[in-house]
Design a protein around this motif. Structure first.
Motif, PDB file in Angstrom:
ATOM      1  N   GLU A   1       0.837  -1.204   0.000  1.00 15.80           N
ATOM      2  CA  GLU A   1       0.000   0.000   0.000  1.00 15.80           C
ATOM      3  C   GLU A   1       0.872   1.256   0.000  1.00 15.80           C
ATOM      4  OE1 GLU A   1      -3.609  -0.019   2.276  1.00 15.80           O
ATOM      5  OE2 GLU A   1      -3.771  -2.207   2.219  1.00 15.80           O
ATOM      6  N   THR A   2       0.925   2.013   1.079  1.00 15.53           N
ATOM      7  CA  THR A   2       1.664   3.279   1.074  1.00 15.53           C
ATOM      8  C   THR A   2       3.152   3.095   0.806  1.00 15.53           C
ATOM      9  OG1 THR A   2       0.041   4.196   2.608  1.00 15.53           O
ATOM     10  CG2 THR A   2       2.124   5.361   2.430  1.00 15.53           C
ATOM     11  N   SER A   3       3.715   1.960   1.174  1.00 15.42           N
ATOM     12  CA  SER A   3       5.144   1.712   0.976  1.00 15.42           C
ATOM     13  C   SER A   3       5.463   1.185  -0.421  1.00 15.42           C
ATOM     14  CB  SER A   3       5.657   0.701   2.009  1.00 15.42           C
ATOM     15  OG  SER A   3       5.394   1.124   3.324  1.00 15.42           O
ATOM     16  N   PHE A   4       4.463   1.052  -1.289  1.00 10.87           N
ATOM     17  CA  PHE A   4       4.667   0.357  -2.558  1.00 10.87           C
ATOM     18  C   PHE A   4       5.473   1.166  -3.573  1.00 10.87           C
ATOM     19  CE2 PHE A   4       3.269  -0.958  -6.829  1.00 10.87           C
ATOM     20  CZ  PHE A   4       3.629  -2.297  -6.783  1.00 10.87           C
ATOM     21  N   ALA A   5       5.133   2.429  -3.764  1.00 13.71           N
ATOM     22  CA  ALA A   5       5.798   3.211  -4.823  1.00 13.71           C
ATOM     23  C   ALA A   5       5.957   4.659  -4.408  1.00 13.71           C
ATOM     24  CB  ALA A   5       5.015   3.103  -6.127  1.00 13.71           C
ATOM     25  N   ASN A   6       6.528   4.863  -3.215  1.00 12.15           N
ATOM     26  CA  ASN A   6       6.727   6.237  -2.749  1.00 12.15           C
ATOM     27  C   ASN A   6       7.902   6.887  -3.480  1.00 12.15           C
ATOM     28  OD1 ASN A   6       9.013   5.222  -1.531  1.00 12.15           O
ATOM     29  ND2 ASN A   6       8.303   5.504   0.555  1.00 12.15           N
ATOM     30  N   ALA A   7       8.267   8.085  -3.049  1.00 12.49           N
ATOM     31  CA  ALA A   7       9.268   8.858  -3.793  1.00 12.49           C
ATOM     32  C   ALA A   7      10.668   8.261  -3.747  1.00 12.49           C
ATOM     33  CB  ALA A   7       9.309  10.291  -3.263  1.00 12.49           C
ATOM     34  N   GLY A   8      10.912   7.313  -2.833  1.00 13.60           N
ATOM     35  CA  GLY A   8      12.204   6.634  -2.820  1.00 13.60           C
ATOM     36  C   GLY A   8      13.292   7.362  -2.062  1.00 13.60           C
ATOM     37  N   GLN A   9      12.932   8.364  -1.284  1.00 13.54           N
ATOM     38  CA  GLN A   9      13.941   9.164  -0.579  1.00 13.54           C
ATOM     39  C   GLN A   9      14.028   8.789   0.896  1.00 13.54           C
ATOM     40  OE1 GLN A   9      12.682  13.218  -1.254  1.00 13.54           O
ATOM     41  NE2 GLN A   9      13.756  13.339  -3.199  1.00 13.54           N
ATOM     42  N   VAL A  10      15.248   8.637   1.369  1.00  8.23           N
ATOM     43  CA  VAL A  10      15.526   8.576   2.805  1.00  8.23           C
ATOM     44  C   VAL A  10      16.150   9.929   3.130  1.00  8.23           C
ATOM     45  CG1 VAL A  10      16.790   7.392   4.635  1.00  8.23           C
ATOM     46  CG2 VAL A  10      15.843   6.083   2.716  1.00  8.23           C
ATOM     47  N   SER A  11      15.299  10.854   3.552  1.00  9.73           N
ATOM     48  CA  SER A  11      15.699  12.262   3.544  1.00  9.73           C
ATOM     49  C   SER A  11      15.560  12.924   4.905  1.00  9.73           C
ATOM     50  CB  SER A  11      14.857  13.025   2.514  1.00  9.73           C
ATOM     51  OG  SER A  11      13.480  12.746   2.690  1.00  9.73           O
ATOM     52  N   PRO A  12      16.417  12.559   5.878  1.00 12.69           N
ATOM     53  CA  PRO A  12      16.325  13.209   7.189  1.00 12.69           C
ATOM     54  C   PRO A  12      16.539  14.715   7.129  1.00 12.69           C
ATOM     55  CG  PRO A  12      18.308  11.848   7.021  1.00 12.69           C
ATOM     56  CD  PRO A  12      17.450  11.514   5.852  1.00 12.69           C
ATOM     57  N   GLY A  13      17.458  15.158   6.282  1.00 15.00           N
ATOM     58  CA  GLY A  13      17.714  16.589   6.192  1.00 15.00           C
ATOM     59  C   GLY A  13      16.552  17.375   5.634  1.00 15.00           C
ATOM     60  N   TYR A  14      15.675  16.696   4.911  1.00 12.58           N
ATOM     61  CA  TYR A  14      14.524  17.348   4.292  1.00 12.58           C
ATOM     62  C   TYR A  14      13.267  17.193   5.154  1.00 12.58           C
ATOM     63  CZ  TYR A  14      11.499  18.935   0.449  1.00 12.58           C
ATOM     64  OH  TYR A  14      10.613  19.640  -0.326  1.00 12.58           O
ATOM     65  N   SER A  15      13.433  16.704   6.375  1.00 13.70           N
ATOM     66  CA  SER A  15      12.294  16.488   7.270  1.00 13.70           C
ATOM     67  C   SER A  15      11.742  17.835   7.726  1.00 13.70           C
ATOM     68  CB  SER A  15      12.737  15.654   8.485  1.00 13.70           C
ATOM     69  OG  SER A  15      13.178  14.385   8.071  1.00 13.70           O
ATOM     70  N   THR A  16      10.618  18.202   7.174  1.00 18.01           N
ATOM     71  CA  THR A  16      10.036  19.519   7.426  1.00 18.01           C
ATOM     72  C   THR A  16       8.536  19.393   7.615  1.00 18.01           C
ATOM     73  OG1 THR A  16      11.726  20.573   6.039  1.00 18.01           O
ATOM     74  CG2 THR A  16       9.722  21.841   6.478  1.00 18.01           C
ATOM     75  N   PRO A  17       7.978  19.986   8.657  1.00 15.08           N
ATOM     76  CA  PRO A  17       6.521  19.931   8.837  1.00 15.08           C
ATOM     77  C   PRO A  17       5.797  20.762   7.792  1.00 15.08           C
ATOM     78  CG  PRO A  17       7.513  21.331  10.501  1.00 15.08           C
ATOM     79  CD  PRO A  17       8.651  20.712   9.747  1.00 15.08           C
ATOM     80  N   TRP A  18       4.645  20.302   7.401  1.00 17.74           N
ATOM     81  CA  TRP A  18       3.793  21.124   6.531  1.00 17.74           C
ATOM     82  C   TRP A  18       3.427  22.423   7.213  1.00 17.74           C
ATOM     83  CZ3 TRP A  18      -0.706  18.591   3.473  1.00 17.74           C
ATOM     84  CH2 TRP A  18      -0.198  17.685   2.551  1.00 17.74           C
ATOM     85  N   ALA A  19       3.108  22.331   8.494  1.00 19.10           N
ATOM     86  CA  ALA A  19       2.662  23.503   9.244  1.00 19.10           C
ATOM     87  C   ALA A  19       3.836  24.448   9.451  1.00 19.10           C
ATOM     88  CB  ALA A  19       2.075  23.077  10.586  1.00 19.10           C
ATOM     89  N   MET A  20       3.837  25.533   8.725  1.00 22.82           N
ATOM     90  CA  MET A  20       4.923  26.508   8.822  1.00 22.82           C
ATOM     91  C   MET A  20       4.358  27.912   8.703  1.00 22.82           C
ATOM     92  SD  MET A  20       6.682  26.159   5.043  1.00 22.82           S
ATOM     93  CE  MET A  20       7.073  24.441   5.291  1.00 22.82           C
ATOM     94  N   PRO A  21       5.081  28.910   9.191  1.00 23.85           N
ATOM     95  CA  PRO A  21       4.603  30.284   9.042  1.00 23.85           C
ATOM     96  C   PRO A  21       4.349  30.609   7.569  1.00 23.85           C
ATOM     97  CG  PRO A  21       6.472  30.190  10.545  1.00 23.85           C
ATOM     98  CD  PRO A  21       6.359  28.826   9.923  1.00 23.85           C
ATOM     99  N   GLY A  22       3.216  31.217   7.300  1.00 19.48           N
ATOM    100  CA  GLY A  22       2.897  31.605   5.929  1.00 19.48           C
ATOM    101  C   GLY A  22       2.190  30.542   5.108  1.00 19.48           C
ATOM    102  N   LEU A  23       1.975  29.338   5.678  1.00 24.03           N
ATOM    103  CA  LEU A  23       1.325  28.285   4.900  1.00 24.03           C
ATOM    104  C   LEU A  23      -0.072  28.670   4.426  1.00 24.03           C
ATOM    105  CD1 LEU A  23       1.285  25.375   3.770  1.00 24.03           C
ATOM    106  CD2 LEU A  23       0.270  24.673   5.951  1.00 24.03           C
ATOM    107  N   PRO A  24      -0.935  29.262   5.275  1.00 21.08           N
ATOM    108  CA  PRO A  24      -2.274  29.611   4.783  1.00 21.08           C
ATOM    109  C   PRO A  24      -2.231  30.504   3.538  1.00 21.08           C
ATOM    110  CG  PRO A  24      -2.198  29.756   7.169  1.00 21.08           C
ATOM    111  CD  PRO A  24      -0.785  29.553   6.718  1.00 21.08           C
ATOM    112  N   ARG A  25      -1.330  31.488   3.537  1.00 24.34           N
ATOM    113  CA  ARG A  25      -1.219  32.377   2.367  1.00 24.34           C
ATOM    114  C   ARG A  25      -0.733  31.600   1.149  1.00 24.34           C
ATOM    115  NH1 ARG A  25       3.116  34.612   0.294  1.00 24.34           N
ATOM    116  NH2 ARG A  25       4.367  34.123   2.149  1.00 24.34           N
TER     117      ARG A  25
END
Length: 418
Positions: free
Chosen positions: A38-62
């Motif tokens: 299911e979700t693990s079948f064809a994801n983006a293929g990245q092991v990206s700790p440095g890119y670990s960023t929450p969606w919720a960030m200042p300015g997101l609503p805009r």
């Protein structure tokens, strides 16, 4: 101790592996005919700790309002009467401030960096391969505003001890020559040398085989119907194959985890965010990624997986709908064509999956709070592959009463108690 793991995606299988390594009797239950379907079948293929960023960030609503006006928006919200989605979006918006962003990103980096180290150790121990490459990731910026925002992330990366380097266009192309044709589109890039890539489906299936060699039992094609609660503990799990019991239970069902907890009176703020991917045959190595890049404008990841290219991304709030959207495919194709183009899109395999997102971006790893033998390992969002080994190792240590290698209290569901 007998531990029942619910779910055979990358989170469930890594949990089972580390539990078995500690000597537990482990049984994994999944409705699919094999692991990582299911979700693990064809994801983006990245092991990206440095890119670990929450969606919720200042300015997101805009930003989100601006995205909604674009044809190739990285975020789509399908109108629907869905109170779970409304609650989740409200909690997400409450995290869209600088203070919350710093807290959330810091703890995401903590579990993700630990997970990458656990993956390295597992790879060294087992010799497992999965089209893996350890060549870093480049976050590509097409606007000056994106470059400016990277300065804030670089501060948090530095505070967390994560190596990084802000590249100009020429240095980007030196690392990824296939981007030469897109030189005019780029303003800069953030290089994360500690990030990796690899096929999560291949990894999970091969690790499941190794777990079976350790004695782990996998019950495939078995649907989970309900958990049976006692006063303070789970008494068993009801399935299509009958009632199954153990001493402890690990919930690793991704986006479906809240549905199993709701009848128990546990409200878990995890909501499915639909993502898409294309898997494209490689046709021209000179116009293909060497490793992996993230197109910040479209929120699309482009990754080399052996003789294939995986193009993954976009986000859609539409409940549990798994229909394939033609519009989302166009966005993936556009990003790839503008940046690289060294693959045959006419022969691409198109896929969609549901990412289990928390409103603050951090996964939920730890005790359930209400039942002493029920443990949670879910809510990893787009970073399940990135955080899988660390989350599995952390949870196995907690269940065994061992002291984990990283701080963990703020990863549990208790952080939502208020």
């Amino acid at each position: 101790m007998k531990v029942i793991v619910l779910g055979a995606g990358v989170i469930g299988v890594t949990s089972a592996w580390y539990l078995a390594k500690l000597g537990h009797e482990v049984e994994v239950i999944d409705r699919q005919p094999a692991a990582a379907m299911e979700t693990s079948f064809a994801n983006a293929g990245q092991v990206s700790p440095g890119y670990s960023t929450p969606w919720a960030m200042p300015g997101l609503p805009r930003k989100a309002l601006g995205w909604m006006l674009k044809k190739h928006s990285p975020l789509v919200i399908r109108p629907r009467v869905d109170f779970a989605m409304f609650r989740w979006m409200t909690q997400l918006l409450l995290n869209c401030n600088e203070h919350a962003y710093d807290i959330n990103k810091t703890r995401m980096l903590r579990i993700a960096e630990y997970s990458r180290d656990c993956l390295t150790a597992l790879r060294d121990e087992t010799g497992i391969t999965y089209n893996d490459r350890q060549r870093g990731l480049i976050q590509l910026f097409r606007t000056d505003e994106q470059v400016a925002h990277a300065q804030d992330d670089m501060r948090l990366l530095a505070e967390s001890g994560v190596p990084h380097d802000l590249l100009d266009v020429e240095r980007i192309i030196a690392r990824e020559p296939g981007l030469a044709q897109a030189r005019h589109l780029l303003k800069g890039g953030l290089f994360l040398p500690g990030d990796e890539s690899g096929d999560a489906h291949m990894f999970t299936q091969r690790l499941a085989q190794k777990a079976e060699e350790l004695g782990v039992t996998f019950r495939y094609e078995t649907s989970i119907e309900a958990l049976e609660p006692g006063a303070t503990e789970i008494l068993g799990v009801r399935t299509t194959a009958g009632r199954i019991t153990g001493d402890a239970y690990v919930l690793a069902l991704g986006s479906y985890s809240p549905l199993l907890l709701r009848p128990l009176g546990i409200r878990m703020p995890v909501y499915p965010v639909k993502g898409y991917s294309l898997t494209v045959p490689l046709t021209d190595e000179s116009r293909a990624p060497v490793s992996t890049v993230n197109d910040e404008t479209y929120k699309v990841a482009i990754t080399r997986l052996g003789e294939r290219i995986r193009i993954g991304g976009t986000a859609e709030l539409t409940g549990y709908d798994l229909r394939l959207s033609p519009d989302r495919r166009q966005t993936l194709e556009l990003s790839f064509s503008e940046l690289f183009g060294g693959g045959d899109l006419s022969r691409a395999t198109y896929w969609t999956g549901l990412r289990p997102n928390t409103p603050d971006g951090t996964p939920i790893v730890g005790p359930s709070g209400r039942f002493g033998n029920l443990w949670l390992n879910t809510g990893h969002g787009t970073l399940g592959w990135t955080m899988a080994c660390g989350s599995g190792r952390l949870l196995a240590d907690l269940i065994a009463g061992r002291r984990p290698n990283i701080p963990h209290l703020d990863l549990s569901i208790d952080r939502y108690a208020s």
